[in-house]
Design an enzyme around this catalytic site. Structure first.
Site, mmCIF file in Angstrom:
data_model
loop_
_atom_site.group_PDB
_atom_site.id
_atom_site.type_symbol
_atom_site.label_atom_id
_atom_site.label_comp_id
_atom_site.label_asym_id
_atom_site.label_seq_id
_atom_site.Cartn_x
_atom_site.Cartn_y
_atom_site.Cartn_z
ATOM 1 N N ASN A 95 8.278 -5.370 -0.032
ATOM 2 C CA ASN A 95 8.033 -4.176 0.776
ATOM 3 C C ASN A 95 6.524 -4.106 0.959
ATOM 4 O O ASN A 95 5.797 -3.653 0.069
ATOM 5 C CB ASN A 95 8.554 -2.905 0.097
ATOM 6 C CG ASN A 95 8.395 -1.685 0.992
ATOM 7 O OD1 ASN A 95 7.727 -1.754 2.037
ATOM 8 N ND2 ASN A 95 8.982 -0.572 0.602
ATOM 9 N N GLU A 99 12.699 -9.005 3.250
ATOM 10 C CA GLU A 99 11.906 -7.819 3.607
ATOM 11 C C GLU A 99 12.731 -6.576 3.277
ATOM 12 O O GLU A 99 13.895 -6.493 3.681
ATOM 13 C CB GLU A 99 11.602 -7.862 5.107
ATOM 14 C CG GLU A 99 10.902 -6.618 5.639
ATOM 15 C CD GLU A 99 10.765 -6.624 7.166
ATOM 16 O OE1 GLU A 99 11.593 -7.263 7.852
ATOM 17 O OE2 GLU A 99 9.828 -5.973 7.658
ATOM 18 N N ARG A 103 5.131 11.197 -1.981
ATOM 19 C CA ARG A 103 4.660 10.851 -0.642
ATOM 20 C C ARG A 103 5.768 11.091 0.390
ATOM 21 O O ARG A 103 6.821 10.443 0.336
ATOM 22 C CB ARG A 103 4.274 9.365 -0.635
ATOM 23 C CG ARG A 103 3.948 8.816 0.709
ATOM 24 C CD ARG A 103 3.954 7.288 0.687
ATOM 25 N NE ARG A 103 3.591 6.775 1.990
ATOM 26 C CZ ARG A 103 3.858 5.551 2.406
ATOM 27 N NH1 ARG A 103 4.459 4.684 1.605
ATOM 28 N NH2 ARG A 103 3.508 5.168 3.606
ATOM 29 N N PRO A 146 0.790 -1.233 0.000
ATOM 30 C CA PRO A 146 0.000 0.000 0.000
ATOM 31 C C PRO A 146 0.826 1.288 0.000
ATOM 32 O O PRO A 146 1.816 1.400 0.730
ATOM 33 C CB PRO A 146 -0.801 -0.093 1.297
ATOM 34 C CG PRO A 146 -0.839 -1.523 1.637
ATOM 35 C CD PRO A 146 0.396 -2.147 1.071
ATOM 36 N N ASN A 147 0.373 2.216 -0.820
ATOM 37 C CA ASN A 147 0.890 3.587 -0.895
ATOM 38 C C ASN A 147 2.260 3.718 -1.562
ATOM 39 O O ASN A 147 2.757 4.833 -1.747
ATOM 40 C CB ASN A 147 0.918 4.248 0.502
ATOM 41 C CG ASN A 147 -0.466 4.333 1.104
ATOM 42 O OD1 ASN A 147 -1.379 4.866 0.479
ATOM 43 N ND2 ASN A 147 -0.653 3.783 2.302
ATOM 44 N N TYR A 196 10.788 9.271 2.456
ATOM 45 C CA TYR A 196 10.956 8.231 1.440
ATOM 46 C C TYR A 196 11.798 8.670 0.248
ATOM 47 O O TYR A 196 12.085 7.861 -0.635
ATOM 48 C CB TYR A 196 9.583 7.747 0.968
ATOM 49 C CG TYR A 196 8.761 7.137 2.086
ATOM 50 C CD1 TYR A 196 9.187 5.968 2.717
ATOM 51 C CD2 TYR A 196 7.580 7.733 2.535
ATOM 52 C CE1 TYR A 196 8.463 5.406 3.762
ATOM 53 C CE2 TYR A 196 6.845 7.186 3.576
ATOM 54 C CZ TYR A 196 7.294 6.021 4.177
ATOM 55 O OH TYR A 196 6.571 5.470 5.214
ATOM 56 N N ALA A 253 2.693 -0.515 5.118
ATOM 57 C CA ALA A 253 2.166 -0.563 6.481
ATOM 58 C C ALA A 253 1.653 -1.953 6.858
ATOM 59 O O ALA A 253 1.565 -2.292 8.052
ATOM 60 C CB ALA A 253 1.051 0.469 6.642
ATOM 61 N N ARG A 277 11.645 5.053 13.584
ATOM 62 C CA ARG A 277 10.412 5.826 13.459
ATOM 63 C C ARG A 277 9.442 5.511 14.602
ATOM 64 O O ARG A 277 9.859 5.048 15.654
ATOM 65 C CB ARG A 277 9.824 5.564 12.071
ATOM 66 C CG ARG A 277 10.803 5.959 10.950
ATOM 67 C CD ARG A 277 10.241 5.682 9.583
ATOM 68 N NE ARG A 277 9.008 6.440 9.356
ATOM 69 C CZ ARG A 277 8.173 6.200 8.352
ATOM 70 N NH1 ARG A 277 8.449 5.235 7.481
ATOM 71 N NH2 ARG A 277 7.076 6.917 8.213
ATOM 72 N N HIS A 306 12.665 -2.126 3.079
ATOM 73 C CA HIS A 306 12.007 -0.850 3.365
ATOM 74 C C HIS A 306 12.908 0.276 2.895
ATOM 75 O O HIS A 306 14.141 0.203 3.045
ATOM 76 C CB HIS A 306 11.744 -0.674 4.862
ATOM 77 C CG HIS A 306 10.831 -1.709 5.413
ATOM 78 N ND1 HIS A 306 9.478 -1.703 5.176
ATOM 79 C CD2 HIS A 306 11.079 -2.803 6.159
ATOM 80 C CE1 HIS A 306 8.928 -2.745 5.764
ATOM 81 N NE2 HIS A 306 9.880 -3.437 6.367
HETATM 82 C C1 DQA Z 1 7.851 1.395 4.414
HETATM 83 C C2 DQA Z 1 7.819 1.592 5.935
HETATM 84 C C3 DQA Z 1 6.426 1.350 6.484
HETATM 85 O O1 DQA Z 1 6.408 1.568 7.880
HETATM 86 C C4 DQA Z 1 5.429 2.305 5.834
HETATM 87 O O2 DQA Z 1 4.130 2.019 6.289
HETATM 88 C C5 DQA Z 1 5.500 2.276 4.354
HETATM 89 C C6 DQA Z 1 6.811 2.264 3.716
HETATM 90 C C7 DQA Z 1 9.234 1.758 3.815
HETATM 91 O O3 DQA Z 1 9.511 1.305 2.716
HETATM 92 O O4 DQA Z 1 10.001 2.500 4.436
HETATM 93 O O5 DQA Z 1 4.485 2.358 3.664
HETATM 94 O O6 DQA Z 1 7.597 0.032 4.127
#
Ligand code: DQA
Length: 148
Positions: A75, A99, A19, A11-12, A24, A78, A108, A101
């Site tokens: 990735n 995993e 964003r 998501p996102n 990011y 959230a 954070r 990020h």
């Molecule tokens: C994320 C870190 C997550 O906590 C966040 O919700 C994201 C992006 C990252 O790539 O830093 O959507 O996965």
């Protein structure tokens, strides 16, 4: 047919570039895909790169990778911190799942410190922006003993 590495984004992450750029960065998801594609090509790996905002779609893709993939870079956005269903999907897999990020969730908010993905994944790379994906692909290549 040679099995592919699946790079799955949650998501996102389609909003990358605009964003919260202070967290990011300004690279877009297309930039991330281009970097992954370039590295995969140089390593001789086939790549599948996808993004979805929905949990069920990500689980379907993890199951597809389970059956047809060589490894996964995930990735989960959230959903990393909330999805027991993604945890179960990873636990059901025998191929490596890394995993990744862009940010370092441990630096954070406290609600980002727990990772269902990390509890099931082969390993975690976080905090290097777009380069987290590059490092993750290199780690997968090593794990799969493809030349790197
Ligand atoms: C994320 C870190 C997550 O906590 C966040 O919700 C994201 C992006 C990252 O790539 O830093 O959507 O996965």
């Amino acid at each position: 047919m040679e099995k592919a590495i699946f790079v799955l984004n949650g998501p996102n992450l389609n909003l990358l570039g605009t964003r919260e750029p202070e967290i990011y960065g300004t690279d877009t998801l297309a930039d991330v895909e281009a970097a992954c594609t370039a590295l995969a090509t140089s390593l001789g790996m086939k790549l599948v790169f996808r993004q979805s905002n929905s949990e069920g779609q990500l689980i379907d893709w993890l199951q597809e990778a389970r059956d047809h993939g060589a490894g996964v870079l995930l990735n989960a956005g959230a959903l990393t911190h909330t999805s027991l269903a993604i945890y179960d999907a990873i636990k059901a897999m025998t191929i490596p799942v890394i995993e990744v990020h862009l940010s370092n969730p441990l630096r954070r908010e406290a609600f980002r410190h727990h990772s269902y993905v990390g509890m099931a994944a082969t390993g975690t790379i976080a905090g290097f922006g777009l380069h987290s994906y590059v490092l993750g692909l290199e780690a997968l290549a090593k794990k799969l003993s493809v030349k790197s």
